[in-house]
Structure formats: C-alpha cells, structure tokens
Enzyme design. Sequence first.
Site, PDB file in Angstrom:
ATOM      1  N   GLU A 163       1.550   4.020   3.073  1.00 30.00           N
ATOM      2  CA  GLU A 163       1.259   3.171   4.233  1.00 30.00           C
ATOM      3  C   GLU A 163       1.830   3.716   5.540  1.00 30.00           C
ATOM      4  O   GLU A 163       2.792   3.175   6.094  1.00 30.00           O
ATOM      5  CB  GLU A 163       1.791   1.751   4.005  1.00 30.00           C
ATOM      6  N   GLU A 362      -1.407  -0.813  -4.973  1.00 32.96           N
ATOM      7  CA  GLU A 362      -0.651  -2.067  -4.860  1.00 32.96           C
ATOM      8  C   GLU A 362      -1.629  -3.221  -4.673  1.00 32.96           C
ATOM      9  O   GLU A 362      -2.536  -3.145  -3.829  1.00 32.96           O
ATOM     10  CB  GLU A 362       0.296  -2.066  -3.647  1.00 32.96           C
TER      11      GLU A 362
HETATM   12  C1  BG6 Z   1       3.404  -2.953   1.017  1.00 33.32           C
HETATM   13  C2  BG6 Z   1       4.499  -1.999   0.719  1.00 33.32           C
HETATM   14  O1  BG6 Z   1       3.261  -2.954   2.400  1.00 33.32           O
HETATM   15  O2  BG6 Z   1       3.566  -4.287   0.772  1.00 33.32           O
HETATM   16  C3  BG6 Z   1       5.579  -2.521  -0.190  1.00 33.32           C
HETATM   17  O3  BG6 Z   1       4.036  -0.760   0.281  1.00 33.32           O
HETATM   18  C4  BG6 Z   1       5.849  -3.979   0.137  1.00 33.32           C
HETATM   19  O4  BG6 Z   1       6.715  -1.725  -0.073  1.00 33.32           O
HETATM   20  C5  BG6 Z   1       4.564  -4.747  -0.110  1.00 33.32           C
HETATM   21  O5  BG6 Z   1       6.901  -4.531  -0.566  1.00 33.32           O
HETATM   22  C6  BG6 Z   1       4.690  -6.241   0.063  1.00 33.32           C
HETATM   23  O6  BG6 Z   1       5.214  -6.538   1.332  1.00 33.32           O
HETATM   24  P1  BG6 Z   1       6.494  -7.444   1.483  1.00 33.32           P
HETATM   25  O7  BG6 Z   1       6.803  -7.419   2.925  1.00 33.32           O
HETATM   26  O8  BG6 Z   1       6.128  -8.764   0.984  1.00 33.32           O
HETATM   27  O9  BG6 Z   1       7.564  -6.798   0.649  1.00 33.32           O
END
Ligand code: BG6
Length: 462
Positions: A163, A362
């Site tokens: 990202e 993810e």
């Molecule tokens: C993504 C990242 O942006 O979202 C992760 O790659 C991150 O590292 C995930 O944890 C969820 O976002 P957040 O802010 O809820 O942890």
Amino acid sequence: MTQHRFPEGFLWGASTSAFQVEGGYDEGGKGPATTDRGPGRPGIADNKIASDHYHHWREDVDLMAELGIKVYRMGFAWSRIMPDASGDPNPEGLAFYDQLIDYLLERGIEPLVTLYHFECPSALVEAFGGWKSRKMIDFYVRYAEICFTHFKGRVKRWVTVNEQLITTSAPSNTGDTETDPRQRQKNAYQMSYHVALAEHRAIACLRQIDPDAQIGPVVAMQVVNPRTSASADVLAAMNAEEMMQNYLLDLSVRGDISPYARYYLEREGFYPVVECGDHDILVATRPDFLGVNYYFSNCAHERTEPIRFDRFPPWSGGDFELCDNPAIAPTEWMSNGIDPLGLRVGMRKLYDRYQLPMIVTENGMALSESLDEENRVHDAVRIEYLSRHLGEVEELIREGYPVFGYCVWSLMDLCSSHQGFTKRYGLLYIDRTETDAKQCARFRKDSFFWYQDVIRENGLPC
Ligand code: BG6
C-alpha cells in the site's frame, strides 16, 4: 453441500504484517523502526509486543497448518534485517526468519513475503530523512538483495511494497516530521516516486538473483463511486481513483504517469524531482502479479470549495471531495460500511488497466470482541463478510479474470495500524488488552473453523 467451487490450486491464505504481529521490538538485534512508537495515544497498544508472534511463531505455524492455508502472506521487518544505517544485515534477524520460513515449508505452507509494510529502520530516517532522500532507494535495494539471496529457492513470491498510498503519506510510517500540510503532501509525492524507483530496481535485482521467483506490489484498492449520476460527480470519482490509486500503480507497474496525474501534480507544484536515467529504470521491469487489499469502497462528489490539504486522510485533497455513500450504512469500525460488490468492480478495473494476475492479499472485517465463558468468539458477522467477498472472487474467476488466491486479513488479532487491539480482524483471538499483553494466548474463533471448512471443500458452503 458446496455452492461456489474454486479452481484447483487456488491459493487459500491468511495475512499479517511484521510490525503488527511480531513484537520483540528490541530483541534479536532488531533496530528501532518508524512504527515502534505506535499510535502515540495513551491507552492504545503500540507494536512493542503486538501479538507476540516473535515468541509464538511455531505455535502460529501449527495453527496455520490446522487451518489448512496454502499460503501465508507475511512480512519481514526491515529493521530486524537491517537495523542501522551501515546497511549490514543482522544475522540474528535473518535467523529468526530462517526458522519461520523453514517451518512453514515443512508444514506445506508457501510464504508470500512483503519486504516493506509501513515499517522501516529509524536509523535511515535519522541519517538522511528516509524516503525524502534518494539515498533510501539504495538502502531498500540492498535490503531486497540480501533477502533475495538469503531466501532464494525458499521464498517464491515477493511483495515489493504494501500500500504505497499509506506507506508514503502517513508520517507514523515515513518518520517525516514536516508540519506544513502542502509541503507534507509534496514530500509524500516525492517519497512515492522514490519508492517506485526502488521497486523497479528491486525487481531487476530479483530477475538476476532468482529468475524463477515472482514479485509484485500490493495496492490499497480504491473503488470510488460517484455520489450521484451527474457527470461532475462521475469525473470527481475518476479523479479520486486516479490520484489515490492509479498514479501510484502506474509508476509501480508501467513506469509512467497518466496525463491527468501529470497535470494535477504540475498545477499544484507537487510534481516530483526527476533525474536523468529514471525513466529507463521505471520502464525496464514489470511486476509478475498484483496484490489487492480491499476492505470497503469510497464515494466522492464534485469539489466546490478550495482544496484543503490539512485533513485526514492526507491524500483526500484533490479535484474531488470524498463523502459518505448514501447507499451504504457504516459499521462500528468501518465508516464506509460493507460493499462486497466493490471488490469485483475494483478488481475488474485493475485488470483492465494492468493485465496482471491478481491475488487478494488483504480482506477482512473489524469487530470489537472478547472471549465468552467458554473461551469462544462467535463472529458470525465476520463469517458473513468474508463469505460475501469470497463470493465476488468466485464470480470474478467465473467471468475469466485471473485471480489466483485470497488471503484473509488477518490470521490473528493484531495491532491495528492506528487503533490498537480493541479493533480486531483475526481468525484467531489474541488474549490481551490495549494495556495488558498478558500471555497473548491464542483462541480459535468461529470464523477459524468456517474458513477451515471452506479451504477443505475448496469452496463456499450453501
Ligand atoms: C491495510 C494495511 O491498510 O489495512 C494493514 O495493509 C492494516 O496493515 C489494515 O492493518 C487495516 O487497517 P487498520 O487501520 O484497521 O489496521
């Protein structure tokens, strides 16, 4: 009975990142990292212990094997492998990942390793300002070269950067202390340009060291719907996708900048400083695949007021105005709500633009959770979220799009990027609070057993 079937060999996986699970922040010769400070807010956990994966790694791999995943999308902590500004590798850091990767392979799980997920050595920020300087490119390439050489034949898929959007615009990741909002924005564009150069040089390096291995970036996929059907809102949504996603990926994948992005950056005085020879580096290589992170879609309307660069997220300033989508209700932790179809919309657009095979790196649902009296977590809401998004992945494959894997975010509860441990995404519950790490004991949530069945059946149940 199975409703949706996936192709043979589909890579079922789960995801974490080093700084969010490992802990052991000052053990094994690891150097300080930009992310070690955590969110810097009292009462919210930092990454110093996180999920204590540093001490639970063997148990965690056993749980992955029990879950049945084929691929573990993990990260290396750059500061564990390269602790200081000498650029020399830390043998103890490499040894930690040796044992982890060897055990993953022994249990039949492929490691998909992200080189750079938000975290980088503070020593490099202190020495020359981190990504603001071109010197950082050489350090990243050296780090990549160390990893490619050391893990050759064992890691077959690499991620250059997770990202870029967040990596280079969040001061907690870059260590940039600039306070003027316009200058901070300008710095972010310069930093992301340097990251793109570093990515292409790392790809070239991998081709030399291990031509059989594959490599690609991971994008924070932006699906921006126009608030109305008015063309001014449609254009605003296009502008948002262009500057929050395509500008960065165009550099990482194609090595070029679109006409609109060039126009916008020049108009605002944000166009990065470019050096002779950069173009050749940017177009010399092309990634093998695209990793896609998706949680929810966005919405935008026409901008009618002057751009403000002092808001969060910092990249939301531009020829568009982000807004709530009237068709989607927010959830406790996801103010943009849930939009499974957005996954299909966004991945089709990505394929149309880049023609690369894709893996969902993810996708997950954040909830506030605690153990019940029987040490169980009944996370039906997460199961529904994952099930609906996987349904869209299956549709994409049916439509002919090359999606070769899917990783749940996250394998276990971990330290959210800025909201600690109250916000949980895991299939495994980590027994700790924001302020008391206890023993970080692991407990299987209902979604763990559900995903285990999905993997075993190679498809979604009715
Ligand atoms: C993504 C990242 O942006 O979202 C992760 O790659 C991150 O590292 C995930 O944890 C969820 O976002 P957040 O802010 O809820 O942890």
